[in-house]
Design a protein around this motif. Sequence first.
Motif, PDB file in Angstrom:
ATOM      1  N   UNK A 115       0.830  -1.202   0.000  1.00  0.00           N
ATOM      2  CA  UNK A 115       0.000   0.000   0.000  1.00  0.00           C
ATOM      3  C   UNK A 115       0.867   1.257   0.000  1.00  0.00           C
ATOM      4  N   UNK A 116       1.928   1.229   0.783  1.00  0.00           N
ATOM      5  CA  UNK A 116       2.846   2.384   0.806  1.00  0.00           C
ATOM      6  C   UNK A 116       3.488   2.617  -0.556  1.00  0.00           C
ATOM      7  N   UNK A 117       4.012   1.549  -1.179  1.00  0.00           N
ATOM      8  CA  UNK A 117       4.676   1.709  -2.480  1.00  0.00           C
ATOM      9  C   UNK A 117       3.688   2.120  -3.570  1.00  0.00           C
ATOM     10  N   UNK A 118       2.406   1.803  -3.378  1.00  0.00           N
ATOM     11  CA  UNK A 118       1.384   2.207  -4.355  1.00  0.00           C
ATOM     12  C   UNK A 118       0.881   3.628  -4.105  1.00  0.00           C
ATOM     13  N   UNK A 119       1.352   4.266  -3.043  1.00  0.00           N
ATOM     14  CA  UNK A 119       0.934   5.621  -2.725  1.00  0.00           C
ATOM     15  C   UNK A 119      -0.323   5.700  -1.890  1.00  0.00           C
ATOM     16  N   UNK A 120      -0.837   4.558  -1.421  1.00  0.00           N
ATOM     17  CA  UNK A 120      -2.058   4.534  -0.602  1.00  0.00           C
ATOM     18  C   UNK A 120      -1.657   4.687   0.865  1.00  0.00           C
ATOM     19  N   UNK A 121      -1.337   5.893   1.272  1.00  0.00           N
ATOM     20  CA  UNK A 121      -0.777   6.136   2.601  1.00  0.00           C
ATOM     21  C   UNK A 121      -1.773   5.786   3.703  1.00  0.00           C
ATOM     22  N   UNK A 122      -3.076   6.155   3.521  1.00  0.00           N
ATOM     23  CA  UNK A 122      -4.058   5.833   4.558  1.00  0.00           C
ATOM     24  C   UNK A 122      -4.129   4.330   4.795  1.00  0.00           C
ATOM     25  N   UNK A 123      -4.222   3.581   3.719  1.00  0.00           N
ATOM     26  CA  UNK A 123      -4.303   2.125   3.847  1.00  0.00           C
ATOM     27  C   UNK A 123      -3.043   1.572   4.497  1.00  0.00           C
ATOM     28  N   UNK A 124      -1.898   2.116   4.147  1.00  0.00           N
ATOM     29  CA  UNK A 124      -0.640   1.629   4.723  1.00  0.00           C
ATOM     30  C   UNK A 124      -0.605   1.841   6.227  1.00  0.00           C
ATOM     31  N   UNK A 125      -1.094   2.995   6.683  1.00  0.00           N
ATOM     32  CA  UNK A 125      -1.080   3.289   8.116  1.00  0.00           C
ATOM     33  C   UNK A 125      -2.051   2.376   8.858  1.00  0.00           C
ATOM     34  N   UNK A 126      -3.256   2.193   8.300  1.00  0.00           N
ATOM     35  CA  UNK A 126      -4.242   1.304   8.931  1.00  0.00           C
ATOM     36  C   UNK A 126      -3.694  -0.116   9.022  1.00  0.00           C
ATOM     37  N   UNK A 127      -3.117  -0.603   7.942  1.00  0.00           N
ATOM     38  CA  UNK A 127      -2.583  -1.972   7.927  1.00  0.00           C
ATOM     39  C   UNK A 127      -1.383  -2.119   8.850  1.00  0.00           C
ATOM     40  N   UNK A 128      -0.580  -1.088   8.959  1.00  0.00           N
ATOM     41  CA  UNK A 128       0.577  -1.149   9.862  1.00  0.00           C
ATOM     42  C   UNK A 128       0.114  -1.306  11.303  1.00  0.00           C
ATOM     43  N   UNK A 129      -0.880  -0.531  11.712  1.00  0.00           N
ATOM     44  CA  UNK A 129      -1.393  -0.674  13.074  1.00  0.00           C
ATOM     45  C   UNK A 129      -2.034  -2.047  13.275  1.00  0.00           C
ATOM     46  N   UNK A 130      -2.746  -2.534  12.274  1.00  0.00           N
ATOM     47  CA  UNK A 130      -3.340  -3.867  12.368  1.00  0.00           C
ATOM     48  C   UNK A 130      -2.253  -4.923  12.578  1.00  0.00           C
ATOM     49  N   UNK A 131      -1.137  -4.779  11.852  1.00  0.00           N
ATOM     50  CA  UNK A 131      -0.033  -5.733  12.003  1.00  0.00           C
ATOM     51  C   UNK A 131       0.581  -5.648  13.397  1.00  0.00           C
ATOM     52  N   UNK A 132       0.720  -4.427  13.924  1.00  0.00           N
ATOM     53  CA  UNK A 132       1.272  -4.254  15.270  1.00  0.00           C
ATOM     54  C   UNK A 132       0.374  -4.928  16.298  1.00  0.00           C
ATOM     55  N   UNK A 133      -0.938  -4.726  16.178  1.00  0.00           N
ATOM     56  CA  UNK A 133      -1.870  -5.359  17.115  1.00  0.00           C
ATOM     57  C   UNK A 133      -1.757  -6.877  17.058  1.00  0.00           C
ATOM     58  N   UNK A 134      -1.788  -7.422  15.842  1.00  0.00           N
ATOM     59  CA  UNK A 134      -1.701  -8.880  15.695  1.00  0.00           C
ATOM     60  C   UNK A 134      -0.384  -9.403  16.253  1.00  0.00           C
ATOM     61  N   UNK A 135       0.694  -8.668  16.012  1.00  0.00           N
ATOM     62  CA  UNK A 135       2.012  -9.108  16.469  1.00  0.00           C
ATOM     63  C   UNK A 135       2.093  -9.091  17.996  1.00  0.00           C
ATOM     64  N   UNK A 136       1.663  -7.994  18.611  1.00  0.00           N
ATOM     65  CA  UNK A 136       1.759  -7.889  20.066  1.00  0.00           C
ATOM     66  C   UNK A 136       0.830  -8.883  20.760  1.00  0.00           C
ATOM     67  N   UNK A 137      -0.359  -9.073  20.233  1.00  0.00           N
ATOM     68  CA  UNK A 137      -1.269 -10.050  20.833  1.00  0.00           C
ATOM     69  C   UNK A 137      -0.657 -11.446  20.765  1.00  0.00           C
ATOM     70  N   UNK A 138      -0.055 -11.783  19.630  1.00  0.00           N
ATOM     71  CA  UNK A 138       0.595 -13.085  19.500  1.00  0.00           C
ATOM     72  C   UNK A 138       1.745 -13.262  20.479  1.00  0.00           C
ATOM     73  N   UNK A 139       2.530 -12.217  20.671  1.00  0.00           N
ATOM     74  CA  UNK A 139       3.665 -12.303  21.587  1.00  0.00           C
ATOM     75  C   UNK A 139       3.198 -12.384  23.036  1.00  0.00           C
ATOM     76  N   UNK A 140       2.169 -11.620  23.376  1.00  0.00           N
ATOM     77  CA  UNK A 140       1.639 -11.659  24.743  1.00  0.00           C
ATOM     78  C   UNK A 140       1.036 -13.032  25.029  1.00  0.00           C
ATOM     79  N   UNK A 141       0.384 -13.621  24.027  1.00  0.00           N
ATOM     80  CA  UNK A 141      -0.156 -14.962  24.195  1.00  0.00           C
ATOM     81  C   UNK A 141       0.975 -15.968  24.433  1.00  0.00           C
ATOM     82  N   UNK A 142       2.089 -15.794  23.693  1.00  0.00           N
ATOM     83  CA  UNK A 142       3.233 -16.700  23.874  1.00  0.00           C
ATOM     84  C   UNK A 142       3.808 -16.573  25.281  1.00  0.00           C
ATOM     85  N   UNK A 143       3.913 -15.354  25.777  1.00  0.00           N
ATOM     86  CA  UNK A 143       4.441 -15.156  27.124  1.00  0.00           C
ATOM     87  C   UNK A 143       3.486 -15.743  28.167  1.00  0.00           C
ATOM     88  N   UNK A 144       2.198 -15.635  27.909  1.00  0.00           N
ATOM     89  CA  UNK A 144       1.210 -16.243  28.812  1.00  0.00           C
ATOM     90  C   UNK A 144       1.400 -17.754  28.869  1.00  0.00           C
TER      91      UNK A 144
END
Length: 460
Positions: A29-58
């Motif tokens: 999305x970033x390379x295509x110039x879709x900045x809004x989509x890139x930002x939304x997807x980046x936060x979605x990836x951060x959420x998924x990543x942190x939830x997965x890591x917190x689950x692993x620590x649990x």
Amino acid sequence: MSGLRDLEEWVGRVPDADVRPLVKEAYRAYTAGAARAAIVLTWTAVCADLIGKIRQLHEEGEGDAKPLVQQVESAQGHLDATAVRTMQKVEDSLLDTALTLELIDASQKLQLQRLREDRNMCAHPSLRPLGELFDPQPEYARAHLAAALDAVLVHPASQGRKSMQAFTNHVTDPGFVGDPVHIAQVFYYRVRPTSRRRITDLAAKHALLELPADGITDSELADRMATCLRVFAAQEHDLVRNAITRAAQRLLTAPTPVQLRAAGRMGDLEPFWSGTDEPMHSQLDALIRTVGATHAEESAWHKMLSPDELQALALATDPRVRATLPSLEKAFTDLPAHKRAAVIAHRPSTYFAEHLAALMADAGGFDHGESLARTAVLPCASYLTHDQLQALLSAWEENPQCWGRLMPYYLVNLYQATSHLGDSRKKLWRQLLESLDQERPAYAVIAAAIEETPETATEE
């Protein structure tokens, strides 16, 4: 990350197979110039990543991870309003939980908070005053993606304090073996950069200063920490050099035995010399000079070198260390033959192979000659060149004090250990045989060994 290619490379380094597609989509999305989509997807990836890591620590028994994991699990599989509100609460507390668990630090939390705020602006344009649309530029989206990668997306689920404790437990464990692959994988690649630096700093302090610890001697722990530093240096030279620099000021005022042991323990590692300064080098040179002078005195002939002194003098094998410590080479060469042999035996090398002929020329009796052959010559055999072997055999031939009862057998072992020289060594041994009395037992033993060795196709 300095350019587009660097960012793409980092995207490929995301370890979580479930998160990686989200990150790649944000990058596209970033390379295509879709900045809004890139930002939304980046936060979605951060959420998924942190939830997965917190689950692993649990799953690994981390109590502080339990509340958030329970919230996520209660919402999973439901599409009603209650589940949506639960996940909104998870999102609200996610960064605080990640900070508590040391998955991120305070500055990274601020960066990710800005990402979340901008994600909200992208997803809810009505949040802007006067109904203006939020119109982020592509480089703004790129900055968010780069910050997310650097803060969480490319790192494992490691915790600072727990990583440090795990490292300490490993190094002090009675079963410690110092396997480089294991150390690199567990305590370098699987920890965050901040924890990596703290671990390296801890290792440097112990390796140089011999700090006390429970259940293990100070010097043994220092040796183990030095083993770990070598592994870390193979991955990141500057990381270890900087850690040594930070500990070196305390080494300068440490007791002289600690200073000498630090040099012997770490002197074969380049970051030790680039991480310490000229006053430290001058002090170490003076210590080496004193050790050499003490053991060169005739009154100290029967006094053996201590393990610490052996380790330090054996650094003479390294040309970089000889250049840094000008007294080192003379301290070694001025030693009596049996002490030189002990140093050589400590670290056989190409450099010490050059000194074997002079060593055997100084043999002062049958037992002495045999001892030198056993402790110094044979360990260095694989390093000998043709000319060095010739000089060594000439020294044997010219010094009758070498020819004890066992010397022929040591010569046979030397002949077998110099197979890397090919058939050219046979010429040298035949020359030696010509100088020996054929009635002596040595002649028959050596001649038999030569004749039993098959000729190779070519001579070197």
